[in-house]
Design an enzyme around this catalytic site. Sequence first.
Site, short mmCIF file in Angstrom:
data_model
loop_
_atom_site.label_atom_id
_atom_site.label_comp_id
_atom_site.label_asym_id
_atom_site.label_seq_id
_atom_site.Cartn_x
_atom_site.Cartn_y
_atom_site.Cartn_z
CG ASP A 104 8.19 10.08 6.76
OD1 ASP A 104 8.67 9.01 6.34
OD2 ASP A 104 7.20 10.12 7.51
CB SER A 115 8.30 5.67 8.41
OG SER A 115 7.85 6.44 7.32
CD GLN A 163 10.98 6.45 5.41
OE1 GLN A 163 10.21 6.22 4.48
NE2 GLN A 163 10.84 7.53 6.17
#
Length: 293
Positions: free
Chosen positions: A209, A234, A284
């Site tokens: 991430d 995110s 993502q």
Amino acid sequence: MTHHALQSLLDLLDLERIEQDIFRGASRPAVVPRVFGGQVAAQALVAAGRTVPEGRDAHSLHAYFLRMGDPGAPIVYQVDRIRDGRSFTTRRVVAVQHGQPIFHLSASFQTYEDGLEHQEPMPPAPDPESLPTGEELLLPHRDRFPDPSVVDRLLEARAAVDLRYADAPPFLAAGAGPREPRSQVWFRTNGKLADDPLLHVCLATYVSDMTLLDSVLLAHGRGGWAVGDVVGASLDHAMWFHRPFRADEWLLYDQQSPSASGGRGLGTARIYTQDGRLAVSVIQEGVVRVPRD
């Protein structure tokens, strides 16, 4: 010898079991005033993995970030045992703070079996040892940031990981104009890890991430939150773990962005071992907004 920052991260992932399927994790400040998404995802996967029969390894996760996490409060992880089949186990985890869900994860685990084999080849990439460390990359450019303390916060947040960019990251390339929406970083933990496969998967989840939406920014010549020209967070995150790997050995994180629209950007990536095995696929989507004057 384990680097003290890595030990601190390992302690963060060592959740406290407060009921059979309920766990509690600590949190810590991030570079922005919310819990780092990679931390929540990794802790949730730890919680799921601790309820899985022995001999079954994580092969996928799908997650949604629902609310900003409070870095000053613990996080409670509630695990639902959705299914235990002959080969596959499924778990659902909800992360809760202040009585509200902040994150939701579904993860699947499998007993190893032989099957068909193929993979996309590893793309060309420079030798990781030839690339600058985080300190070598950032410290000479402290005056390029509107808030120079960002450099210290970045280095502190990433101290457990040796992360090396193949090319200039967005926050150092801002203003240079758009370029191909692709970014490569090499990473490994700053210290050796135990042999537990779940630990290596969780460490890769944590790192995944950190940089995945960089390629979105590069396509538009933006530097991101670090230089104040984009606001982001995110939204969802998915990973597929194809082959065994070690997070304490060099891994190539090859990332690109096929699309950005509607205030959102999509990043896709593959993680390869240094000898060219495709270990993980990642996707993502995140909020990518240009601040209004």
